[in-house]
Design a protein around this motif. Structure first.
Motif, PDB file in Angstrom:
ATOM      1  N   GLN A 155       0.849  -1.183   0.155  1.00 14.18           N
ATOM      2  CA  GLN A 155      -0.048  -0.004  -0.099  1.00 14.18           C
ATOM      3  C   GLN A 155       0.990   1.283  -0.097  1.00 14.18           C
ATOM      4  O   GLN A 155       0.648   2.376   0.744  1.00 14.18           O
ATOM      5  CB  GLN A 155      -1.101   0.021   1.270  1.00 14.18           C
ATOM      6  CG  GLN A 155      -1.960  -0.996   0.935  1.00 14.18           C
ATOM      7  CD  GLN A 155      -2.941  -0.933   2.346  1.00 14.18           C
ATOM      8  OE1 GLN A 155      -2.849  -0.657   3.377  1.00 14.18           O
ATOM      9  NE2 GLN A 155      -4.281  -0.894   1.823  1.00 14.18           N
ATOM     10  N   THR A 156       1.857   1.127  -0.878  1.00  9.42           N
ATOM     11  CA  THR A 156       2.729   2.278  -0.917  1.00  9.42           C
ATOM     12  C   THR A 156       2.174   3.564  -1.264  1.00  9.42           C
ATOM     13  O   THR A 156       2.587   4.786  -0.681  1.00  9.42           O
ATOM     14  CB  THR A 156       3.752   1.983  -2.099  1.00  9.42           C
ATOM     15  OG1 THR A 156       4.662   0.755  -1.720  1.00  9.42           O
ATOM     16  CG2 THR A 156       4.964   3.091  -2.214  1.00  9.42           C
ATOM     17  N   LEU A 157       1.092   3.825  -2.088  1.00 11.85           N
ATOM     18  CA  LEU A 157       0.722   5.029  -2.247  1.00 11.85           C
ATOM     19  C   LEU A 157      -0.442   5.467  -1.567  1.00 11.85           C
ATOM     20  O   LEU A 157      -0.832   6.855  -1.462  1.00 11.85           O
ATOM     21  CB  LEU A 157       0.274   4.953  -3.756  1.00 11.85           C
ATOM     22  CG  LEU A 157       1.365   5.066  -4.697  1.00 11.85           C
ATOM     23  CD1 LEU A 157       0.644   4.485  -6.066  1.00 11.85           C
ATOM     24  CD2 LEU A 157       2.325   6.160  -4.856  1.00 11.85           C
ATOM     25  N   SER A 158      -0.993   4.497  -0.504  1.00 10.83           N
ATOM     26  CA  SER A 158      -2.373   4.770   0.144  1.00 10.83           C
ATOM     27  C   SER A 158      -2.070   5.968   1.026  1.00 10.83           C
ATOM     28  O   SER A 158      -1.016   6.238   1.590  1.00 10.83           O
ATOM     29  CB  SER A 158      -2.790   3.771   1.096  1.00 10.83           C
ATOM     30  OG  SER A 158      -3.739   4.106   1.922  1.00 10.83           O
ATOM     31  N   GLN A 159      -3.214   7.112   1.142  1.00 11.24           N
ATOM     32  CA  GLN A 159      -3.104   8.131   1.763  1.00 11.24           C
ATOM     33  C   GLN A 159      -3.035   7.725   3.220  1.00 11.24           C
ATOM     34  O   GLN A 159      -2.832   8.614   4.258  1.00 11.24           O
ATOM     35  CB  GLN A 159      -4.247   9.192   1.628  1.00 11.24           C
ATOM     36  CG  GLN A 159      -4.366   9.510   0.184  1.00 11.24           C
ATOM     37  CD  GLN A 159      -3.662  10.853  -0.021  1.00 11.24           C
ATOM     38  OE1 GLN A 159      -2.455  11.094   0.641  1.00 11.24           O
ATOM     39  NE2 GLN A 159      -4.112  11.920  -0.600  1.00 11.24           N
ATOM     40  N   LYS A 160      -3.776   6.537   3.529  1.00 11.38           N
ATOM     41  CA  LYS A 160      -3.656   6.129   5.057  1.00 11.38           C
ATOM     42  C   LYS A 160      -2.498   6.289   5.902  1.00 11.38           C
ATOM     43  O   LYS A 160      -2.284   6.572   7.044  1.00 11.38           O
ATOM     44  CB  LYS A 160      -4.308   4.794   5.189  1.00 11.38           C
ATOM     45  CG  LYS A 160      -5.821   4.807   4.861  1.00 11.38           C
ATOM     46  CD  LYS A 160      -6.292   3.395   4.795  1.00 11.38           C
ATOM     47  CE  LYS A 160      -7.717   3.433   4.223  1.00 11.38           C
ATOM     48  NZ  LYS A 160      -8.538   2.155   4.150  1.00 11.38           N
ATOM     49  N   SER A 161      -1.378   6.109   5.110  1.00 10.59           N
ATOM     50  CA  SER A 161       0.032   6.226   5.601  1.00 10.59           C
ATOM     51  C   SER A 161       0.268   7.626   6.264  1.00 10.59           C
ATOM     52  O   SER A 161       0.945   7.768   6.844  1.00 10.59           O
ATOM     53  CB  SER A 161       0.981   5.452   4.914  1.00 10.59           C
ATOM     54  OG  SER A 161       1.297   6.132   3.613  1.00 10.59           O
ATOM     55  N   THR A 162       0.205   8.449   5.047  1.00 12.69           N
ATOM     56  CA  THR A 162       0.776   9.686   5.329  1.00 12.69           C
ATOM     57  C   THR A 162      -0.342  10.511   6.157  1.00 12.69           C
ATOM     58  O   THR A 162      -0.021  11.301   6.832  1.00 12.69           O
ATOM     59  CB  THR A 162       0.431  10.700   3.801  1.00 12.69           C
ATOM     60  OG1 THR A 162      -0.823  10.545   3.379  1.00 12.69           O
ATOM     61  CG2 THR A 162       1.308   9.887   2.927  1.00 12.69           C
ATOM     62  N   LEU A 163      -1.708  10.194   6.182  1.00 11.81           N
ATOM     63  CA  LEU A 163      -2.488  10.861   7.302  1.00 11.81           C
ATOM     64  C   LEU A 163      -2.165  10.305   8.963  1.00 11.81           C
ATOM     65  O   LEU A 163      -2.576  11.068   9.645  1.00 11.81           O
ATOM     66  CB  LEU A 163      -4.122  10.357   7.085  1.00 11.81           C
ATOM     67  CG  LEU A 163      -4.509  10.822   5.741  1.00 11.81           C
ATOM     68  CD1 LEU A 163      -5.760  10.049   5.617  1.00 11.81           C
ATOM     69  CD2 LEU A 163      -4.865  12.518   5.796  1.00 11.81           C
ATOM     70  N   ALA A 164      -1.497   9.306   8.759  1.00 12.93           N
ATOM     71  CA  ALA A 164      -0.928   8.717  10.198  1.00 12.93           C
ATOM     72  C   ALA A 164       0.571   9.286  10.421  1.00 12.93           C
ATOM     73  O   ALA A 164       1.160   8.663  11.379  1.00 12.93           O
ATOM     74  CB  ALA A 164      -0.866   7.162  10.369  1.00 12.93           C
ATOM     75  N   HIS A 165       0.940  10.166   9.798  1.00 13.22           N
ATOM     76  CA  HIS A 165       2.344  10.678  10.151  1.00 13.22           C
ATOM     77  C   HIS A 165       2.369  10.921  11.448  1.00 13.22           C
ATOM     78  O   HIS A 165       1.705  11.733  11.898  1.00 13.22           O
ATOM     79  CB  HIS A 165       2.715  11.691   9.225  1.00 13.22           C
ATOM     80  CG  HIS A 165       4.139  11.961   9.109  1.00 13.22           C
ATOM     81  ND1 HIS A 165       4.770  12.766   9.942  1.00 13.22           N
ATOM     82  CD2 HIS A 165       5.193  11.735   8.179  1.00 13.22           C
ATOM     83  CE1 HIS A 165       6.119  12.915   9.754  1.00 13.22           C
ATOM     84  NE2 HIS A 165       6.541  12.222   8.466  1.00 13.22           N
ATOM     85  N   PRO A 166       3.378  10.418  11.934  1.00 13.90           N
ATOM     86  CA  PRO A 166       3.770  10.944  13.487  1.00 13.90           C
ATOM     87  C   PRO A 166       3.864  12.311  13.927  1.00 13.90           C
ATOM     88  O   PRO A 166       3.496  12.704  15.212  1.00 13.90           O
ATOM     89  CB  PRO A 166       5.051   9.885  14.100  1.00 13.90           C
ATOM     90  CG  PRO A 166       5.780   9.741  12.800  1.00 13.90           C
ATOM     91  CD  PRO A 166       4.571   9.808  11.676  1.00 13.90           C
ATOM     92  N   PHE A 167       4.309  13.290  12.916  1.00 15.35           N
ATOM     93  CA  PHE A 167       4.583  14.689  13.188  1.00 15.35           C
ATOM     94  C   PHE A 167       3.155  15.474  13.046  1.00 15.35           C
ATOM     95  O   PHE A 167       2.733  16.119  13.983  1.00 15.35           O
ATOM     96  CB  PHE A 167       5.721  15.208  12.207  1.00 15.35           C
ATOM     97  CG  PHE A 167       5.709  16.690  12.577  1.00 15.35           C
ATOM     98  CD1 PHE A 167       6.762  17.130  13.567  1.00 15.35           C
ATOM     99  CD2 PHE A 167       5.431  17.572  11.692  1.00 15.35           C
ATOM    100  CE1 PHE A 167       6.647  18.508  13.692  1.00 15.35           C
ATOM    101  CE2 PHE A 167       5.377  19.018  11.707  1.00 15.35           C
ATOM    102  CZ  PHE A 167       6.155  19.471  12.728  1.00 15.35           C
ATOM    103  N   CYS A 168       2.662  15.211  11.918  1.00 20.29           N
ATOM    104  CA  CYS A 168       1.331  15.964  11.508  1.00 20.29           C
ATOM    105  C   CYS A 168       0.746  15.152  10.407  1.00 20.29           C
ATOM    106  O   CYS A 168       1.601  14.683   9.168  1.00 20.29           O
ATOM    107  CB  CYS A 168       1.544  17.238  11.388  1.00 20.29           C
ATOM    108  SG  CYS A 168      -0.024  18.236  11.040  1.00 20.29           S
ATOM    109  N   PRO A 169      -0.679  14.871  10.098  1.00 25.13           N
ATOM    110  CA  PRO A 169      -1.072  14.003   8.985  1.00 25.13           C
ATOM    111  C   PRO A 169      -0.834  15.141   7.830  1.00 25.13           C
ATOM    112  O   PRO A 169      -0.885  16.240   7.856  1.00 25.13           O
ATOM    113  CB  PRO A 169      -2.511  13.906   9.473  1.00 25.13           C
ATOM    114  CG  PRO A 169      -2.985  15.055  10.323  1.00 25.13           C
ATOM    115  CD  PRO A 169      -1.566  15.004  11.029  1.00 25.13           C
TER     116      PRO A 169
END
Length: 324
Positions: A155-169
């Motif tokens: 799921q390389t491109l899924s937004q779910k990973s960027t929305l879970a970024h530890p600094f800020c979604p």
């Protein structure tokens, strides 16, 4: 709480939307992307599409003019712009932002294929006045290549990973919508960044502007995964560069590098345990062939990202943020 979708609202109440697509040598994907954009269910009277050619040297200019002609014949608003000042998708997006007339600016890329209801779903969360940005989902375009299957599995491109970024979604500009007024408030994309500009902008909008970022999972675009090993390496190298840029701009943590001992351990575990188990499962028809290569490909990606982090140098000009 329930709310109406733009398609349910009277046309004069649906927000105006400008779709901005930066393009560089996009002749492979432009015909299908054009078809998808012309098929959007969002009210045509409230929609404009702005292509921004960033100095293409293939058939892109000709294809863009054909797209504009097709849109005009259907009574739809579409423009083909050119920007060659800086070779950067973020600089091209900024040019589109300056020309756009919409209340909502929606971004996608030239190698993305949006679903017909993409804009309808992407704009819906803006009924909440606290929401300033909306990220839609990015799914893999069906592909038979083993590297494409690997990226899909991860799921390389899924937004779910960027929305879970530890600094800020944050949302990737492959599928992102923004209230136009935010660019006046916090500035445009950093034009001299080659990667990480979407995270930087989303973080400024949330942390400096006080806006909320919403996720519209049904606002879907499909994206091509890399189908060569070199392409996969370049992709993850850029991720490493992004980490370095965002570390210098926002102080986020860099990804920890693997030690030689850790690399040897993971390869040994794969060779002695994971590979035999995956081979047996595949032979029984209970697994996929790509399962045989997950760990080696993980290490290829990790190493490419590590090199990106080590080698990237943030351009001095990237510290500047242009206003609208």
């Amino acid at each position: 709480m329930t709310s109406s979708t733009p398609a349910d609202l009277p046309i004069n109440l649906a927000p105006t939307v400008s779709v901005i697509v930066p393009v560089y040598n996009g002749e492979r994907d432009l015909p299908e992307l054009t078809r998808r954009l012309l098929a959007q269910t969002y009210p045509a009277e409230r929609l404009e599409v702005l292509w921004v050619d960033n100095g293409s040297c293939d058939r892109t200019p000709t294809l863009l003019q054909s797209a504009v002609t097709a849109a005009t014949a259907q009574g739809r608003q579409m423009q083909a712009l050119t920007y060659c000042g800086v070779q950067s998708s973020y600089a091209a997006r900024n040019h589109g932002i300056r020309v756009a007339t919409g209340e909502i600016l929606a971004f996608t890329d030239a190698d993305c294929y949006p679903a017909e209801t993409w804009l309808e779903q992407l704009v819906q969360p803006f009924t909440d006045p606290a929401v300033g940005l909306v990220a839609g989902e990015v799914e893999a375009f069906p592909g038979g290549n083993w590297l494409e299957r690997y990226a899909d599995r991860k799921q390389t491109l899924s937004q779910k990973s960027t929305l879970a970024h530890p600094f800020c979604p944050y949302g990737q500009t492959a599928n992102l919508a923004v209230r136009a007024t935010i660019f006046k408030q916090v500035g445009l994309f950093r034009p001299h960044l080659t990667s990480g500009g979407d995270a930087d902008f989303c973080w400024r909008a949330q942390r400096e502007g006080g806006w909320q970022l919403a996720f519209s999972e049904q606002a879907i675009v499909q994206h091509h995964h890399r189908d060569t090993l070199e392409g996969l390496r370049r992709q993850w190298y850029r991720y490493g560069c992004s980490n370095r840029y965002l570390h210098e701009l926002h102080g986020i943590d860099l990804t920890r590098e693997l030690t030689q001992k850790e690399r040897r351990y993971r390869l040994g575990r794969w060779l002695l345990k994971e590979l035999p188990l995956a081979a047996v499962s595949w032979a029984k028809g209970q697994g996929a062939a790509i399962d045989l290569l997950i760990t080696p490909l993980d290490l290829v990606c990790f190493e490419a990202r590590t090199r990106g982090q080590r080698q990237a140098r943030l351009p001095e000009a990237a510290h500047q943020i242009e206003g609208l």
